[in-house]
Design an enzyme around this catalytic site. Structure first.
Site, PDB file in Angstrom:
ATOM      1  N   ASP A 113       4.454  -0.497  -6.953  1.00 32.25           N
ATOM      2  CA  ASP A 113       3.215  -0.888  -7.638  1.00 32.25           C
ATOM      3  C   ASP A 113       2.025  -0.163  -7.016  1.00 32.25           C
ATOM      4  O   ASP A 113       0.899  -0.323  -7.456  1.00 32.25           O
ATOM      5  CB  ASP A 113       3.014  -2.410  -7.526  1.00 32.25           C
ATOM      6  CG  ASP A 113       1.857  -2.893  -8.380  1.00 32.25           C
ATOM      7  OD1 ASP A 113       1.779  -2.481  -9.557  1.00 32.25           O
ATOM      8  OD2 ASP A 113       1.010  -3.669  -7.879  1.00 32.25           O
ATOM      9  N   GLU A 149      -2.631   7.282  -5.146  1.00 27.77           N
ATOM     10  CA  GLU A 149      -2.923   6.621  -6.424  1.00 27.77           C
ATOM     11  C   GLU A 149      -4.387   6.720  -6.836  1.00 27.77           C
ATOM     12  O   GLU A 149      -4.726   6.489  -8.009  1.00 27.77           O
ATOM     13  CB  GLU A 149      -2.518   5.140  -6.364  1.00 27.77           C
ATOM     14  CG  GLU A 149      -3.421   4.256  -5.504  1.00 27.77           C
ATOM     15  CD  GLU A 149      -2.995   2.799  -5.492  1.00 27.77           C
ATOM     16  OE1 GLU A 149      -1.815   2.515  -5.233  1.00 27.77           O
ATOM     17  OE2 GLU A 149      -3.859   1.938  -5.736  1.00 27.77           O
ATOM     18  N   ARG A 160       0.861  -1.175   0.000  1.00 26.41           N
ATOM     19  CA  ARG A 160       0.000   0.000   0.000  1.00 26.41           C
ATOM     20  C   ARG A 160       0.898   1.226   0.000  1.00 26.41           C
ATOM     21  O   ARG A 160       1.901   1.275   0.727  1.00 26.41           O
ATOM     22  CB  ARG A 160      -0.922   0.028   1.237  1.00 26.41           C
ATOM     23  CG  ARG A 160      -2.100  -0.926   1.170  1.00 26.41           C
ATOM     24  CD  ARG A 160      -3.113  -0.544   0.073  1.00 26.41           C
ATOM     25  NE  ARG A 160      -4.229  -1.482  -0.033  1.00 26.41           N
ATOM     26  CZ  ARG A 160      -4.284  -2.523  -0.863  1.00 26.41           C
ATOM     27  NH1 ARG A 160      -3.279  -2.781  -1.681  1.00 26.41           N
ATOM     28  NH2 ARG A 160      -5.347  -3.292  -0.901  1.00 26.41           N
ATOM     29  N   HIS A 215      -0.495  -0.534  -9.858  1.00 26.62           N
ATOM     30  CA  HIS A 215      -1.269  -1.485  -9.041  1.00 26.62           C
ATOM     31  C   HIS A 215      -1.711  -2.693  -9.872  1.00 26.62           C
ATOM     32  O   HIS A 215      -2.903  -3.003  -9.973  1.00 26.62           O
ATOM     33  CB  HIS A 215      -2.483  -0.788  -8.413  1.00 26.62           C
ATOM     34  CG  HIS A 215      -2.894  -1.416  -7.111  1.00 26.62           C
ATOM     35  ND1 HIS A 215      -3.255  -0.687  -6.011  1.00 26.62           N
ATOM     36  CD2 HIS A 215      -2.966  -2.713  -6.725  1.00 26.62           C
ATOM     37  CE1 HIS A 215      -3.558  -1.506  -5.007  1.00 26.62           C
ATOM     38  NE2 HIS A 215      -3.379  -2.755  -5.430  1.00 26.62           N
TER      39      HIS A 215
HETATM   40  P1  NAI Z   1      -1.353 -11.048   5.109  1.00 28.10           P
HETATM   41  O1  NAI Z   1      -2.391 -10.525   6.050  1.00 28.10           O
HETATM   42  O2  NAI Z   1      -1.353 -12.492   4.750  1.00 28.10           O
HETATM   43  O3  NAI Z   1       0.104 -10.716   5.689  1.00 28.10           O
HETATM   44  C1  NAI Z   1       0.468  -9.477   6.202  1.00 28.10           C
HETATM   45  C2  NAI Z   1       1.587  -9.711   7.203  1.00 28.10           C
HETATM   46  O4  NAI Z   1       2.061  -8.438   7.620  1.00 28.10           O
HETATM   47  C3  NAI Z   1       1.107 -10.461   8.469  1.00 28.10           C
HETATM   48  O5  NAI Z   1       1.951 -11.584   8.688  1.00 28.10           O
HETATM   49  C4  NAI Z   1       1.252  -9.422   9.574  1.00 28.10           C
HETATM   50  O6  NAI Z   1       1.603  -9.989  10.822  1.00 28.10           O
HETATM   51  C5  NAI Z   1       2.383  -8.566   9.015  1.00 28.10           C
HETATM   52  N1  NAI Z   1       2.499  -7.266   9.656  1.00 28.10           N
HETATM   53  C6  NAI Z   1       1.539  -6.543  10.312  1.00 28.10           C
HETATM   54  N2  NAI Z   1       2.081  -5.421  10.812  1.00 28.10           N
HETATM   55  C7  NAI Z   1       3.399  -5.429  10.487  1.00 28.10           C
HETATM   56  C8  NAI Z   1       4.494  -4.537  10.739  1.00 28.10           C
HETATM   57  N3  NAI Z   1       4.328  -3.417  11.454  1.00 28.10           N
HETATM   58  N4  NAI Z   1       5.698  -4.873  10.249  1.00 28.10           N
HETATM   59  C9  NAI Z   1       5.870  -6.002   9.533  1.00 28.10           C
HETATM   60  N5  NAI Z   1       4.881  -6.900   9.281  1.00 28.10           N
HETATM   61  C10 NAI Z   1       3.666  -6.598   9.746  1.00 28.10           C
HETATM   62  O7  NAI Z   1      -1.442 -10.124   3.813  1.00 28.10           O
HETATM   63  P2  NAI Z   1      -0.987 -10.500   2.325  1.00 28.10           P
HETATM   64  O8  NAI Z   1      -2.081 -11.239   1.634  1.00 28.10           O
HETATM   65  O9  NAI Z   1       0.364 -11.096   2.349  1.00 28.10           O
HETATM   66  O10 NAI Z   1      -0.938  -9.049   1.670  1.00 28.10           O
HETATM   67  C11 NAI Z   1       0.016  -8.086   2.095  1.00 28.10           C
HETATM   68  C12 NAI Z   1      -0.404  -6.744   1.529  1.00 28.10           C
HETATM   69  O11 NAI Z   1      -0.247  -6.760   0.112  1.00 28.10           O
HETATM   70  C13 NAI Z   1      -1.889  -6.418   1.723  1.00 28.10           C
HETATM   71  O12 NAI Z   1      -2.122  -5.843   2.979  1.00 28.10           O
HETATM   72  C14 NAI Z   1      -2.177  -5.464   0.611  1.00 28.10           C
HETATM   73  O13 NAI Z   1      -1.975  -4.165   1.123  1.00 28.10           O
HETATM   74  C15 NAI Z   1      -1.109  -5.799  -0.438  1.00 28.10           C
HETATM   75  N6  NAI Z   1      -1.663  -6.310  -1.684  1.00 28.10           N
HETATM   76  C16 NAI Z   1      -1.288  -5.699  -2.853  1.00 28.10           C
HETATM   77  C17 NAI Z   1      -1.760  -6.152  -4.059  1.00 28.10           C
HETATM   78  C18 NAI Z   1      -1.330  -5.552  -5.365  1.00 28.10           C
HETATM   79  O14 NAI Z   1      -1.980  -5.789  -6.386  1.00 28.10           O
HETATM   80  N7  NAI Z   1      -0.246  -4.797  -5.415  1.00 28.10           N
HETATM   81  C19 NAI Z   1      -2.741  -7.260  -4.112  1.00 28.10           C
HETATM   82  C20 NAI Z   1      -3.005  -7.879  -2.836  1.00 28.10           C
HETATM   83  C21 NAI Z   1      -2.497  -7.392  -1.661  1.00 28.10           C
END
Ligand code: NAI
Length: 332
Positions: free
Chosen positions: A256, A261, A232, A293
């Site tokens: 990305d 955005e 994000r 994105h």
């Molecule tokens: P997820 O919920 O599986 O994993 C997120 C991880 O971040 C969790 O393990 C959590 O404990 C950790 N986390 C929370 N606070 C943190 C901190 N302060 N420092 C380090 N780690 C921390 O989420 P997922 O599916 O892996 O997605 C991650 C992010 O990717 C989403 O939140 C979304 O913003 C982004 N995303 C981007 C996309 C794109 O098209 N560019 C598509 C899908 C998701």
């Protein structure tokens, strides 16, 4: 159920129509974004389906609730754009697609690392102009380098495994995990910043992660670091990164996502003037690659998003099956 689906592009409609053969909801597609101005279009729709740059603030949710909406079905994993407290007080359920293809986003982050390191974007343009000189295209072996992964959930974990496959030393920071994996070990935030040759952000946008990459964090990074953000935009303080790029402290930047955005991405603005000066400045650097994105944008991910979104609506309607509900905060 009758569903009003905001912000739809042609490429999303086919997967939703195909998946709906199994669910038989009544799909109504709109190209418009969901905003305070367009929320009235949802009058009478129990389910509103929204994407990442739709507005789901208190005003919009209040308008939707007044029109009879009871379910917001997000076609995304992230839900930072939803006022969850307002949804709770209005009795609106919010559902999301928690994991549709972690490989899609992780592989895109790797593509940005490889392109930036080996200057593929510059080489592509040079060769097309008959310029085969190599000056300025020097990269480094990823093998043996240290890669820092911030957040090892679905996407960060896949990214870590891919980078380990390149022979990198993978270190990670995630407040929810600290047990070493065969392909990654956990370190403190400061160690990750100080030791990584490549840093990739894979954590959600939360109040505590907003601008986690600020000037102080940038100062701690190794000179020449490759910084990647596919999560994000607001995880990064963009003006601070611009300064770090100008000073040569950040070696390359792959984005990305971008904090502002919402008015830019997913639209063809090639006939318009971009008025965001920070974004325009980023575009001037030879060592910055920005994609709009598109991390999620694979056939597999679109099919999974469509299927899980419609499963959420079916589960809400029938009370059977899994509803991937976003936990709403308790009422004060
Ligand atoms: P997820 O919920 O599986 O994993 C997120 C991880 O971040 C969790 O393990 C959590 O404990 C950790 N986390 C929370 N606070 C943190 C901190 N302060 N420092 C380090 N780690 C921390 O989420 P997922 O599916 O892996 O997605 C991650 C992010 O990717 C989403 O939140 C979304 O913003 C982004 N995303 C981007 C996309 C794109 O098209 N560019 C598509 C899908 C998701």
């Amino acid at each position: 159920m009758q569903m009003l689906i905001f912000s739809t592009k042609a490429y999303e409609r086919r997967p939703l129509i195909d998946a709906n053969a199994r669910h038989r909801h009544e799909l109504h597609f709109l190209e418009e974004h969901l905003t305070a101005r367009t929320a009235a279009l949802a009058d009478g729709f129990e389910t509103v389906c929204a994407f990442v740059n739709d507005e789901l603030n208190e005003t919009v949710l209040g308008r939707l609730s007044g029109g009879g909406t009871r379910l917001i079905a997000l076609r995304s994993a992230g839900f930072n754009h939803v006022d969850l407290a307002a949804a709770r007080s209005l009795g609106i359920t919010v559902a999301r697609v928690p994991a549709y293809s972690p490989h899609a986003v992780a592989e895109h982050a790797v593509a940005l690392v490889l392109a930036l390191n080996r200057k593929i974007h510059r080489a592509y343009n040079r060769v097309r102009e008959g310029n085969f000189a190599l000056d300025g295209l020097l990269g480094f072996d990823l093998n043996g380098k240290t890669v820092g992964v911030v957040g090892t959930g679905h996407i960060g974990d896949v990214f870590a495994q891919i980078m380990a496959g390149f022979g990198c030393r993978v270190i990670a920071f995630d407040p929810a995990s600290d047990a070493a994996k065969p392909y990654a070990s956990y370190v403190s935030w400061d160690e990750l910043l100080g030791e990584s040759d490549v840093i990739s952000l894979h954590c959600p946008l939360l109040p505590e992660t907003r601008h986690m990459i600020d000037s102080a964090a940038l100062d701690e990074m190794k000179p020449g670091v490759i910084l990647i953000n596919t999560s994000r935009g607001a995880l990064v303080d963009t003006p601070a990164v611009v300064e770090a790029l100008k000073a040569g402290r950040v070696g390359s930047l792959g984005l990305d996502v971008y904090e502002e955005e919402a008015g830019l991405f997913f639209e063809d603005l090639s006939n318009s003037v971009i008025t965001d000066d920070t974004f325009s400045r980023l575009l001037t650097f030879p060592n910055v690659i920005i994609t709009g994105h598109q991390g999620f944008f694979t056939r597999e991910a679109l099919a999974n998003i469509a299927e899980t979104t419609l499963c959420n609506v079916s589960a809400f309607e029938t009370g059977k099956g899994t509803l991937f509900e976003v936990p709403l905060p308790r009422l004060a």
